[in-house]
Write a protein that holds these residues in place. Structure first.
Motif: not given
Length: 350
Positions: A26, A37, A39, A42, A44, A46-47, A49, A76-77
Motif C-alpha cells: 500500500q 486525479r 497518479t 507502488t 507493483t 502505476e495507478k 487514484v 489500492l484505489a
C-alpha cells in the motif's frame, strides 16, 4: 522494493510505517497531479487514484501533492494517509486567494531556472530563494541559454549576489556536454524540482538530462527570444542514471506568506547591517546613522535589493496576517459546530 528505492524511498519514510508489509502493498509515491486525479507508483506499478473523504475535506497543504509518499486503502484505489514530509515547496494562491498551495513535496534540491537574457531578474530569484528556504530544500540557480549570451559571467555574478553562498550553474539545455555541473547535484536518491518562469527551458533541460523526450517543448519567439509555455501539470520523472526530477509549470504569480525566517536567510547581509543602525526601529530610509543606507551609498549593497527586501517584508506581513485571520475564523467556526452538536446531544438525552 527496488521500484520504490528508485523513486527515492529512504529510511525517513520507512520508519513511519507501523507495518513493514505496507512497503509491498500500500505504500506509493505521487508522480502526477491533474486536478482531482492523482497518479501514484507502488511496488507493483502505476495507478490512478482518488482521495479519501477525509483528505478531500482537509486543508490544501494536508492533501497529497507531487512527490508525496502516501498509503493506499486495501483496494489500492484511494489515498488514505500522507506520510510526514521532509520538505514542502508551496506558495500563496494566485490572485486574491488566501490559501497556501502545495507545489511539490519531499524535494531535496530546487533548481531555479532562469535565462541569460531579458527574462533574468534578481528580484524574482530572491522570491524563489525565500520560498525554497521555507520549503527546507537546497537552492541551485541554473542559468539557461548560456550559449546565447554575450557575457555569461555578468549573469553568474548577479545571480550569486541574490543570496550568500548560493550555488550557480550555467547550461545550454540543448547540449548534454554543458550539463556536467547540473548533473553533479543529482544522485540516485535525490529528488529535484525544476521551477522558473514559462519559457526558460525547464522542459528542454529535463529532456536532455533524461536522454529522451519526456515532455513537450515550445518554440522560441523571435521578438523576445522567450520560449512558449509547455508544461501544464506537475509530474515526477525518473532519470536513467538515477535521481528524480519534478517539472513544475511556470507560475505567473509567486506570492509569499509565512516566510519571516526565510527572508532572513536570503537577505542575511541586510539584516546583519540593520543591527548596526543607530535606531532599533530604523526603516532604512532617511534616518541618521542607518548602516544599510551607508552600505548603499558605498555600493556595498544594491538599492534594488533593499527595495525588494522591503517589498517582500510588506507582502509577507499582509499575507501572513490574512492567513492568521482565516485560520482563527476556521477555529471559531469549528468550535461553534462542536457547541451546536453538544447542545443537540444534550437535548436528545433529555
Amino acid at each position: 522494493m527496488n521500484n520504490l528505492l528508485e523513486l527515492g524511498l529512504v529510511p525517513f519514510f520507512i520508519q513511519q510505517l507501523n507495518d513493514v508489509s505496507l512497503l509491498e502493498t500500500q505504500l506509493a509515491r505521487v508522480t502526477a497531479v491533474q486536478r482531482s486525479r492523482l497518479t501514484v507508483v507502488t511496488e507493483t506499478g502505476e495507478k490512478v487514484v482518488e482521495l479519501s473523504p477525509a483528505l478531500l475535506q482537509a486543508e490544501p497543504t494536508d492533501r497529497p501533492t507531487v512527490g508525496d509518499w502516501v498509503l493506499l486503502d486495501a483496494s489500492l484505489a484511494r489515498i488514505t494517509d500522507v506520510l510526514e514530509r521532509k520538505s514542502l515547496f508551496k506558495r500563496l494562491g494566485a490572485g486574491s486567494s488566501s490559501e497556501i498551495q502545495p507545489i511539490a513535496a519531499n524535494v531535496d534540491i530546487l533548481f531555479i531556472v532562469t535565462s541569460c537574457n531579458e527574462e533574468f531578474k534578481e528580484s524574482r530569484l530572491e522570491r524563489y530563494l525565500a520560498l525554497c528556504a521555507e520549503a527546507g530544500a537546497m537552492p541551485v540557480i541554473i542559468l539557461s541559454k548560456a550559449d546565447l549570451a554575450d557575457d555569461v559571467d555578468q549573469y553568474v555574478q548577479r545571480a550569486r549576489r541574490t543570496q550568500a553562498g548560493v550555488a550557480v550553474e550555467t547550461a545550454n539545455a540543448l547540449d548534454p556536454d554543458t550539463l556536467a555541473g547540473v548533473r553533479s547535484w543529482i544522485d540516485s536518491h535525490t529528488t529535484v524540482a525544476l521551477v522558473g518562469s514559462s519559457g526558460v527551458g525547464k522542459s528542454t533541460l529535463l529532456n536532455t538530462l533524461a536522454g529522451h523526450t519526456l515532455t513537450a517543448t515550445g518554440e522560441i519567439r523571435e521578438q523576445d527570444r522567450k520560449g512558449r509555455h509547455t508544461t501544464t501539470h506537475r509530474q515526477l520523472h525518473t532519470l536513467p542514471d538515477g535521481g528524480l526530477l519534478i517539472d513544475v509549470p511556470g507560475m505567473r504569480e509567486l506570492r509569499v506568506a509565512d516566510v519571516d525566517q526565510s527572508l532572513s536567510t536570503v537577505f542575511k547581509d541586510i539584516e546583519a547591517l540593520a543591527t548596526q543602525c543607530r535606531f532599533a526601529d530604523c526603516h532604512h530610509d532617511s534616518e541618521p546613522g542607518c548602516a544599510v543606507m551607508k552600505a548603499i551609498e558605498t555600493d556595498s549593497i544594491d538599492s534594488r535589493r533593499l527595495s525588494n527586501y522591503k517589498k517582500l517584508l510588506r507582502e509577507n506581513a499582509q499575507a501572513t496576517a490574512t492567513l492568521a485571520q482565516k485560520r482563527q475564523q476556521g477555529k471559531d467556526f469549528a468550535r461553534m459546530v462542536k457547541e451546536v452538536k453538544r447542545i443537540k446531544q444534550s437535548k436528545h438525552a433529555e
